[in-house]
Design a protein around this motif. Sequence first.
Motif, short mmCIF file in Angstrom:
data_model
loop_
_atom_site.label_atom_id
_atom_site.label_comp_id
_atom_site.label_asym_id
_atom_site.label_seq_id
_atom_site.Cartn_x
_atom_site.Cartn_y
_atom_site.Cartn_z
N SER A 12 0.86 -1.19 -0.07
CA SER A 12 -0.10 -0.03 0.04
C SER A 12 0.96 1.17 0.15
CB SER A 12 -0.73 0.05 1.23
OG SER A 12 -0.14 -0.03 2.48
N ARG A 13 0.41 2.31 -0.40
CA ARG A 13 1.06 3.52 -0.16
C ARG A 13 0.06 4.48 0.34
NH1 ARG A 13 3.10 4.54 -6.12
NH2 ARG A 13 3.90 6.59 -5.26
N ASP A 14 0.91 5.67 0.81
CA ASP A 14 0.24 6.97 1.32
C ASP A 14 1.11 8.07 0.83
OD1 ASP A 14 -0.69 9.17 2.69
OD2 ASP A 14 -0.74 8.23 4.71
N ASN A 15 0.58 8.52 -0.15
CA ASN A 15 1.10 9.58 -1.08
C ASN A 15 1.47 10.80 -0.17
OD1 ASN A 15 1.47 7.85 -3.17
ND2 ASN A 15 0.10 8.74 -4.41
N ALA A 16 0.53 11.08 0.60
CA ALA A 16 0.75 12.20 1.61
C ALA A 16 1.67 12.34 2.52
CB ALA A 16 -0.72 12.48 2.41
N LYS A 17 2.23 10.99 2.84
CA LYS A 17 3.53 10.81 3.57
C LYS A 17 4.54 10.35 2.70
CE LYS A 17 0.48 9.66 7.65
NZ LYS A 17 0.43 8.54 8.78
N ASN A 18 4.44 10.23 1.41
CA ASN A 18 5.58 9.75 0.82
C ASN A 18 6.19 8.70 1.25
OD1 ASN A 18 5.61 12.22 -0.70
ND2 ASN A 18 7.34 12.72 -0.45
N THR A 19 5.26 7.77 1.38
CA THR A 19 5.64 6.35 2.16
C THR A 19 4.96 5.29 1.36
OG1 THR A 19 6.06 7.40 4.27
CG2 THR A 19 5.74 4.95 4.10
N VAL A 20 5.70 4.03 1.35
CA VAL A 20 4.99 2.85 0.61
C VAL A 20 5.12 1.80 1.90
CG1 VAL A 20 7.04 2.23 -0.45
CG2 VAL A 20 4.74 1.21 -1.24
N TYR A 21 4.29 0.80 1.97
CA TYR A 21 4.18 -0.08 2.83
C TYR A 21 4.25 -1.46 2.30
CZ TYR A 21 2.85 3.99 5.75
OH TYR A 21 2.80 5.19 6.16
N LEU A 22 4.67 -2.36 3.03
CA LEU A 22 4.40 -3.88 2.76
C LEU A 22 4.08 -4.45 4.32
CD1 LEU A 22 4.79 -5.92 0.47
CD2 LEU A 22 7.02 -6.49 1.59
N GLN A 23 2.74 -4.90 4.41
CA GLN A 23 2.24 -5.74 5.34
C GLN A 23 2.69 -6.92 5.06
OE1 GLN A 23 0.83 -4.66 8.32
NE2 GLN A 23 1.08 -6.84 8.92
N MET A 24 3.29 -7.85 5.95
CA MET A 24 3.48 -9.31 5.83
C MET A 24 2.83 -10.14 6.83
SD MET A 24 7.59 -9.04 4.50
CE MET A 24 8.22 -8.31 6.10
N ASN A 25 2.21 -10.84 6.69
CA ASN A 25 1.35 -11.43 7.71
C ASN A 25 1.83 -13.24 7.25
OD1 ASN A 25 -0.09 -9.45 8.62
ND2 ASN A 25 -1.66 -9.69 7.34
N SER A 26 1.47 -14.08 8.21
CA SER A 26 1.64 -15.38 8.02
C SER A 26 2.98 -15.85 7.54
CB SER A 26 0.64 -16.13 7.19
OG SER A 26 -0.71 -15.75 7.77
N LEU A 27 3.95 -15.14 8.06
CA LEU A 27 5.37 -15.14 7.59
C LEU A 27 5.99 -16.57 7.87
CD1 LEU A 27 6.57 -11.75 8.80
CD2 LEU A 27 6.86 -12.66 6.72
N LYS A 28 6.63 -16.98 6.88
CA LYS A 28 7.54 -18.27 6.77
C LYS A 28 9.11 -18.22 6.85
CE LYS A 28 3.59 -19.82 3.55
NZ LYS A 28 3.45 -20.52 2.32
N PRO A 29 9.72 -19.51 7.24
CA PRO A 29 11.19 -19.04 7.32
C PRO A 29 11.60 -18.77 5.81
CG PRO A 29 10.46 -21.00 8.80
CD PRO A 29 9.15 -20.46 7.97
N ALA A 30 10.81 -19.18 4.85
CA ALA A 30 11.23 -19.10 3.40
C ALA A 30 11.11 -17.59 3.10
CB ALA A 30 10.50 -19.71 2.44
N ASP A 31 10.38 -16.83 3.71
CA ASP A 31 10.14 -15.36 3.64
C ASP A 31 11.68 -14.52 4.28
OD1 ASP A 31 7.07 -15.50 4.49
OD2 ASP A 31 7.91 -15.35 2.44
N THR A 32 12.43 -15.13 4.76
CA THR A 32 13.77 -14.67 5.40
C THR A 32 14.73 -13.95 4.21
OG1 THR A 32 13.92 -15.99 7.08
CG2 THR A 32 16.02 -15.29 6.52
N ALA A 33 14.88 -12.98 4.25
CA ALA A 33 15.73 -12.14 3.02
C ALA A 33 15.94 -10.79 3.59
CB ALA A 33 14.82 -11.97 1.83
N VAL A 34 16.70 -10.05 2.87
CA VAL A 34 16.91 -8.60 2.91
C VAL A 34 16.00 -7.94 2.03
CG1 VAL A 34 18.28 -6.59 2.39
CG2 VAL A 34 19.32 -8.78 3.26
#
Length: 125
Positions: free
Chosen positions: A71-93
């Motif tokens: 998602s993004r909030d253009n008023a705040k110049n910010t983009v987000y990534l909400q990550m749920n149900s995380l798995k060990p395979a999601d480990t990364a930079v």
Amino acid sequence: QVQLVESGGGLVQAGGSLRLSCAASGRTFSSIGMGWFRQPPGKEREFVAAISWNGAMTSYADSVKGRFTISRDNAKNTVYLQMNSLKPADTAVYYCAADSRGFTLPTMEDDCDYWGQGTQVAVSR
């Protein structure tokens, strides 16, 4: 020029959640497509999610569909990534990226010409 700074990474147990943020500065944020990419240990960087300039279009890698939300909030110049149900395979930079051509949906690394420094996400079993 676009400067990107990610935050929100950390260590979480499998099944947990994290929200990454990417603060942008520089040229007009509200007119450029944004993406999240990640690089797991010992692997190539890969696409995670992308969002169009106005948030009307999004795209996700199959591996994160239904679990991650960009998602993004253009008023705040910010983009987000909400990550749920995380798995060990999601480990990364995780890297935030921008396509300064404007009005695009950057799903490939070659689409993006500005990158953040990355934030580490580690998911334990």
